[in-house]
Motif scaffolding. Structure first.
Motif, PDB file in Angstrom:
ATOM      1  N   ARG A  48       0.824  -1.051   0.157  1.00 37.78           N
ATOM      2  CA  ARG A  48       0.149  -0.050  -0.043  1.00 37.78           C
ATOM      3  C   ARG A  48       0.695   1.203  -0.100  1.00 37.78           C
ATOM      4  NH1 ARG A  48      -3.872  -0.763   5.082  1.00 37.78           N
ATOM      5  NH2 ARG A  48      -4.452   1.407   4.481  1.00 37.78           N
ATOM      6  N   TYR A  49       2.100   1.321   0.591  1.00 35.86           N
ATOM      7  CA  TYR A  49       3.052   2.418   0.787  1.00 35.86           C
ATOM      8  C   TYR A  49       4.432   1.960   0.237  1.00 35.86           C
ATOM      9  CZ  TYR A  49      -0.850   3.918   3.847  1.00 35.86           C
ATOM     10  OH  TYR A  49      -2.145   4.238   4.272  1.00 35.86           O
ATOM     11  N   ASP A  50       4.916   3.206  -0.290  1.00 31.77           N
ATOM     12  CA  ASP A  50       6.201   3.189  -0.777  1.00 31.77           C
ATOM     13  C   ASP A  50       7.260   3.318   0.290  1.00 31.77           C
ATOM     14  OD1 ASP A  50       6.238   5.840  -0.531  1.00 31.77           O
ATOM     15  OD2 ASP A  50       5.949   6.167  -2.813  1.00 31.77           O
ATOM     16  N   ALA A  51       8.456   3.373   0.050  1.00 32.61           N
ATOM     17  CA  ALA A  51       9.560   3.700   0.727  1.00 32.61           C
ATOM     18  C   ALA A  51       9.562   4.820   1.722  1.00 32.61           C
ATOM     19  CB  ALA A  51      10.968   3.544   0.309  1.00 32.61           C
ATOM     20  N   ASN A  52       8.957   6.010   1.114  1.00 36.02           N
ATOM     21  CA  ASN A  52       8.580   7.491   1.621  1.00 36.02           C
ATOM     22  C   ASN A  52       7.295   7.336   2.227  1.00 36.02           C
ATOM     23  OD1 ASN A  52      11.059   8.457   0.839  1.00 36.02           O
ATOM     24  ND2 ASN A  52      10.216   8.228  -1.248  1.00 36.02           N
ATOM     25  N   GLN A  54       4.409   6.945   1.186  1.00 29.34           N
ATOM     26  CA  GLN A  54       3.196   7.572   0.495  1.00 29.34           C
ATOM     27  C   GLN A  54       2.341   6.322  -0.424  1.00 29.34           C
ATOM     28  OE1 GLN A  54       2.575  10.953   0.150  1.00 29.34           O
ATOM     29  NE2 GLN A  54       4.090  10.699   1.842  1.00 29.34           N
ATOM     30  N   PRO A  55       1.172   6.433  -0.309  1.00 31.85           N
ATOM     31  CA  PRO A  55       0.390   5.522  -0.951  1.00 31.85           C
ATOM     32  C   PRO A  55       0.770   4.970  -2.363  1.00 31.85           C
ATOM     33  CG  PRO A  55      -0.772   7.301   0.232  1.00 31.85           C
ATOM     34  CD  PRO A  55       0.511   7.643   0.054  1.00 31.85           C
ATOM     35  N   VAL A  56       0.598   3.921  -2.548  1.00 36.23           N
ATOM     36  CA  VAL A  56       1.009   3.413  -4.019  1.00 36.23           C
ATOM     37  C   VAL A  56      -0.052   3.443  -4.766  1.00 36.23           C
ATOM     38  CG1 VAL A  56       1.944   1.457  -5.547  1.00 36.23           C
ATOM     39  CG2 VAL A  56       2.900   2.029  -3.339  1.00 36.23           C
ATOM     40  N   ALA A  57      -0.416   4.339  -5.741  1.00 37.38           N
ATOM     41  CA  ALA A  57      -1.612   4.575  -6.320  1.00 37.38           C
ATOM     42  C   ALA A  57      -2.105   3.566  -7.098  1.00 37.38           C
ATOM     43  CB  ALA A  57      -1.709   5.758  -7.440  1.00 37.38           C
ATOM     44  N   SER A  58      -1.195   2.625  -7.511  1.00 40.89           N
ATOM     45  CA  SER A  58      -1.607   1.302  -8.425  1.00 40.89           C
ATOM     46  C   SER A  58      -2.139  -0.019  -7.378  1.00 40.89           C
ATOM     47  CB  SER A  58      -0.464   0.794  -9.255  1.00 40.89           C
ATOM     48  OG  SER A  58       0.562   0.444  -8.303  1.00 40.89           O
ATOM     49  N   PHE A  59      -1.905   0.133  -6.119  1.00 39.67           N
ATOM     50  CA  PHE A  59      -2.690  -0.944  -5.340  1.00 39.67           C
ATOM     51  C   PHE A  59      -3.975  -0.951  -4.968  1.00 39.67           C
ATOM     52  CE2 PHE A  59      -2.903  -3.041  -1.164  1.00 39.67           C
ATOM     53  CZ  PHE A  59      -2.651  -4.610  -1.963  1.00 39.67           C
ATOM     54  N   VAL A  60      -4.757  -2.182  -5.069  1.00 34.07           N
ATOM     55  CA  VAL A  60      -6.131  -1.979  -5.097  1.00 34.07           C
ATOM     56  C   VAL A  60      -6.748  -1.190  -3.844  1.00 34.07           C
ATOM     57  CG1 VAL A  60      -6.198  -4.350  -4.231  1.00 34.07           C
ATOM     58  CG2 VAL A  60      -8.138  -3.468  -5.562  1.00 34.07           C
ATOM     59  N   LEU A  61      -6.070  -1.433  -2.855  1.00 32.66           N
ATOM     60  CA  LEU A  61      -6.917  -0.741  -1.619  1.00 32.66           C
ATOM     61  C   LEU A  61      -6.474   0.586  -1.563  1.00 32.66           C
ATOM     62  CD1 LEU A  61      -5.856  -3.166   1.582  1.00 32.66           C
ATOM     63  CD2 LEU A  61      -7.690  -3.086   0.027  1.00 32.66           C
ATOM     64  N   ASN A  62      -5.854   1.377  -2.496  1.00 33.56           N
ATOM     65  CA  ASN A  62      -5.900   2.446  -2.487  1.00 33.56           C
ATOM     66  C   ASN A  62      -6.478   3.192  -3.802  1.00 33.56           C
ATOM     67  OD1 ASN A  62      -3.828   2.932  -0.445  1.00 33.56           O
ATOM     68  ND2 ASN A  62      -2.003   2.290  -1.757  1.00 33.56           N
ATOM     69  N   ASN A  63      -7.283   2.292  -4.481  1.00 31.53           N
ATOM     70  CA  ASN A  63      -8.029   2.813  -5.570  1.00 31.53           C
ATOM     71  C   ASN A  63      -9.542   2.978  -5.105  1.00 31.53           C
ATOM     72  OD1 ASN A  63      -9.563   2.807  -8.049  1.00 31.53           O
ATOM     73  ND2 ASN A  63      -8.311   1.407  -9.057  1.00 31.53           N
ATOM     74  N   PRO A  64      -9.875   4.225  -5.211  1.00 32.47           N
ATOM     75  CA  PRO A  64     -11.380   4.394  -4.729  1.00 32.47           C
ATOM     76  C   PRO A  64     -12.176   3.865  -5.363  1.00 32.47           C
ATOM     77  CG  PRO A  64     -10.439   6.134  -6.032  1.00 32.47           C
ATOM     78  CD  PRO A  64      -9.481   5.209  -5.696  1.00 32.47           C
ATOM     79  N   ILE A  65     -12.088   3.179  -6.537  1.00 33.54           N
ATOM     80  CA  ILE A  65     -13.312   2.320  -7.313  1.00 33.54           C
ATOM     81  C   ILE A  65     -13.615   1.112  -6.614  1.00 33.54           C
ATOM     82  CG2 ILE A  65     -12.754   3.593  -9.498  1.00 33.54           C
ATOM     83  CD1 ILE A  65     -11.780   1.035 -10.650  1.00 33.54           C
TER      84      ILE A  65
END
Length: 203
Positions: A48-52, A54-65
């Protein structure tokens, strides 16, 4: 008493990844707590998160659809550690069921012990679910625990699934092992009385 699980009708979150292990579900560095609460915020943390952080936009739990109380995973979901934290994290995040074509046995038992229903379906049915979600993220799935059936509502495709009868009873009633024992307390006491009587009669 936990919440009862009788049936569930909801949109689903697709995670078409095979061999998802418990360290991916909840990384080992977050296992210090001994209560079930709070693990949801670190569910799939390294995906879900990168080394900084920050949310990884491509990961499904971060996708609002995508949203819902059912996680649909790939084959061999929950391999790895025997600890219960993976089930805790999924439940704490808000999932009430996980669907896959195969579960690691230890994960399956841990899930059932913590109110999370693992629904094992055929590879063909799993592919149908993923296909329908890809076409329409609003696709809903219904899980009927009493009938032991899972249905894709948009196509009315359905399949039966297996569950241990004792665990089914516990989920339907919101029991843990202690709650269940309390429901049969009188039967246990009667058994003990009868057993003592037999001993006294030398039988």
């Amino acid at each position: 008493m936990a919440e009862k699980f009788i049936s569930l009708e909801t949109t689903v979150v697709p995670l078409p990844v095979e061999n998802v292990d418990t360290d991916q579900i909840i990384p080992a560095r977050f296992l210090k707590a001994t209560t079930r609460e709070g693990f949801g915020e670190n569910l799939f943390r390294d995906w879900r998160y990168d080394a900084n952080n920050q949310p990884v936009a491509s990961f499904v739990l971060n996708n609002p659809i995508y949203s819902g109380k059912i996680l649909v995973g790939g084959k061999n979901f929950g391999s790895g550690s025997s600890r219960e934290h993976a089930a805790w994290a999924l439940f704490d995040y808000g999932f009430r069921a996980v669907v896959s074509s195969f579960f690691a046995d230890i994960f399956k038992n841990n899930a059932l012990n913590n109110g999370l229903l693992p629904v094992q379906v055929s590879p063909e049915f799993l592919a149908k679910i993923f296909a329908e979600i890809e076409k329409n993220p609003e696709t809903k799935v219904r899980i009927d625990l009493e009938q032991q059936e899972i249905t894709i509502l948009s196509t009315v495709d359905k399949e039966s699934f297996d569950i241990n009868p004792y665990k089914k009873t516990c989920l339907l009633n919101g029991y843990d092992d202690i709650d269940y024992l309390l429901t049969i307390k009188e039967e246990i006491e009667q058994y003990e009385i009868t057993n003592e009587q037999h001993k006294g009669n030398g039988s």
